[in-house]
Design an enzyme around this catalytic site. Structure first.
Site, mmCIF file in Angstrom:
data_model
loop_
_atom_site.group_PDB
_atom_site.id
_atom_site.type_symbol
_atom_site.label_atom_id
_atom_site.label_comp_id
_atom_site.label_asym_id
_atom_site.label_seq_id
_atom_site.Cartn_x
_atom_site.Cartn_y
_atom_site.Cartn_z
ATOM 1 N N HIS A 17 0.560 -1.240 0.023
ATOM 2 C CA HIS A 17 0.172 0.013 -0.022
ATOM 3 C C HIS A 17 0.760 1.273 -0.128
ATOM 4 C CE1 HIS A 17 -4.132 2.049 1.032
ATOM 5 N NE2 HIS A 17 -3.183 2.829 1.089
ATOM 6 N N HIS A 19 1.545 5.095 -2.236
ATOM 7 C CA HIS A 19 0.841 6.071 -3.103
ATOM 8 C C HIS A 19 2.173 6.616 -3.909
ATOM 9 C CE1 HIS A 19 -3.366 5.871 -2.060
ATOM 10 N NE2 HIS A 19 -2.923 5.711 -1.048
ATOM 11 N N ASP A 21 2.266 9.248 -5.777
ATOM 12 C CA ASP A 21 2.536 10.841 -5.493
ATOM 13 C C ASP A 21 2.554 11.077 -4.133
ATOM 14 O OD1 ASP A 21 -0.090 9.664 -5.213
ATOM 15 O OD2 ASP A 21 -1.196 11.118 -6.100
ATOM 16 N N GLY A 174 -9.769 7.821 -1.603
ATOM 17 C CA GLY A 174 -10.474 9.204 -1.503
ATOM 18 C C GLY A 174 -11.210 9.266 -0.239
ATOM 19 N N HIS A 201 -9.737 1.311 -0.375
ATOM 20 C CA HIS A 201 -9.545 1.854 1.054
ATOM 21 C C HIS A 201 -10.776 1.835 1.588
ATOM 22 C CE1 HIS A 201 -5.852 3.905 -0.971
ATOM 23 N NE2 HIS A 201 -5.695 4.222 0.364
ATOM 24 N N GLU A 204 -10.923 3.174 7.054
ATOM 25 C CA GLU A 204 -9.711 3.962 7.739
ATOM 26 C C GLU A 204 -10.035 4.970 8.464
ATOM 27 O OE1 GLU A 204 -7.588 6.059 4.751
ATOM 28 O OE2 GLU A 204 -5.972 6.573 5.663
ATOM 29 N N HIS A 225 -6.111 -0.460 5.029
ATOM 30 C CA HIS A 225 -6.176 0.148 6.263
ATOM 31 C C HIS A 225 -7.085 -0.861 6.969
ATOM 32 C CE1 HIS A 225 -3.984 3.583 5.115
ATOM 33 N NE2 HIS A 225 -4.908 3.806 4.213
ATOM 34 N N ASP A 282 2.129 3.850 3.164
ATOM 35 C CA ASP A 282 0.949 4.704 2.540
ATOM 36 C C ASP A 282 1.531 5.981 1.912
ATOM 37 O OD1 ASP A 282 -1.678 5.258 2.141
ATOM 38 O OD2 ASP A 282 -1.975 6.052 4.109
ATOM 39 N N ASP A 283 2.032 6.994 2.253
ATOM 40 C CA ASP A 283 2.584 8.071 1.595
ATOM 41 C C ASP A 283 3.989 8.813 2.256
ATOM 42 O OD1 ASP A 283 0.246 8.801 -0.170
ATOM 43 O OD2 ASP A 283 -0.616 8.895 1.712
HETATM 44 ZN ZN LIG Z 1 -3.715 4.952 0.762
#
Ligand SMILES: [Zn+2]
Length: 344
Positions: A17, A19, A21, A174, A201, A204, A225, A282-283
């Site tokens: 998982h 992202h 970006d 989102g 997703h 979460e 999540h 995640d990010d």
């Molecule tokens: Zn995510």
């Protein structure tokens, strides 16, 4: 033992998982902005970090998402997208990742006029080059966005078109509190009929009910999540029974305010109960972390042992969206990482 587990020469981790970006180096933002003539509020990496990274003690989804609003416009550029995918392979290899799946919304990166096909192709070329240069496995997942159901069929179409070139599935990302799963049911049905892998997703920040909908309405094979599962014992038992993979994150779940603290993080119970849990970042660039940081946190703050960490790595491998033969090869390679040669 711990140093061995984290040894820099080992490729013993798998991440599901992540992202694309949310995994961009600060220096890359600076370079791309300079080349594209985009004015930034600052010109130093340290200065820019304050805009593209949240404070470590951030506990707000709004604040977390505000960073994306700042930097997504900078990277609406084919060359930048390819570079980000390539550099991600290097960053992952550096922390001992053997295989990962990176996800992104083609339409979000095409808002400045790039064709969605070019976005996907640039990511795939970057990942392909990165895989060869840094000896890491990488595949792509294309994201549908909750607030844009009108994009979802196109996401499915793109995933089918590029499935032989590195796209392994679709996701739904989102705001799950405002946009229900039913808006994407048709696209997910089409994806299923086409044999595309599906993750969603859910649970979460939104309620456990969203996890049920992801499974029943969207045919999700994995859940991103899924923390709110702890609020619904019946669903919890089902997820355990059906061995549904949960793509869990630690730091991001705190920073978005989804989970109040690590001491009560649902992932502790998931692991104790033997659910199919794996760890992801995640990010990573938004959170200012990498996968090694998350595994170390699991040891220091969740009370897990190395055996738990290893189990999560194998959970991730067997829950990856790789075709069966490639998945078997990945698992065999990981076993060689973990077992002394005389055991094999
Ligand atoms: Zn995510």
């Amino acid at each position: 033992m711990i140093t061995q587990w984290f040894g820099t020469r080992r490729k013993n981790k798998v991440e599901l998982h992540l992202h694309l970006d949310g995994a961009v180096r600060v220096e890359t933002f600076l370079d791309v902005a300079r080349r594209r003539g985009i004015e930034l509020p600052t010109r130093t990496p340290e200065g820019l970090a304050r805009y593209v990274r949240v404070a470590h003690d951030c506990r707000s989804l709004t604040q977390f998402l505000a960073t994306f609003d700042f930097f997504i416009p900078i990277i609406q550029d084919g060359e930048a997208i390819e570079r980000i995918a390539y550099e991600l392979c290097e960053d992952q290899a550096r922390v001992g990742v053997r295989y990962f799946e990176a996800r992104f919304s083609p339409q979000l990166l095409a808002r400045d006029g790039l064709a969605v096909e070019e976005v996907v192709e640039r990511v795939l070329v970057g990942l392909e080059r990165g895989q060869r240069a840094f000896e890491v496995g990488a595949r792509a997942i294309l994201c549908c966005m909750r607030h844009r159901p009108d994009w979802s069929m196109e996401v499915v179409r793109l995933a089918v078109r590029y499935r032989e070139h590195g796209v392994v599935g679709i996701d739904l990302a989102g705001d799950e509190s405002r946009f229900g799963a039913e808006l994407h049911a048709e696209a997910y049905r089409a994806a299923r009929e086409m044999g595309l892998h599906r993750t969603v997703h859910a649970g979460e920040a939104g309620p456990a009910h969203n996890i049920r909908e992801a499974l029943d309405l969207l045919g999700a094979e994995r859940i991103g999540h899924g923390y709110r599962l702890v609020d619904d014992e019946e669903l919890y038992a089902r997820v355990r029974e059906e061995d549904i993979p949960l793509e869990c994150c630690l730091t991001s779940s705190l920073q978005t305010g989804s989970v109040p603290d690590l001491a009560t993080h649902p992932v502790r119970r998931f692991v104790l109960d033997g659910l199919n849990v794996s760890l992801s970042t995640d990010d990573p660039s938004v959170s200012g972390i990498d996968l090694e940081h998350e595994y170390r946190l699991a040891l220091s703050d969740l009370g897990f042992g190395l055996a738990d960490l290893t189990r999560m790595v194998f959970n991730a491998a067997r829950s990856s969206f790789l075709p069966p033969a490639e998945q078997r090869r990945l698992i065999a390679e990981l076993k060689r990482e973990y077992l002394p040669p005389d055991v094999l």
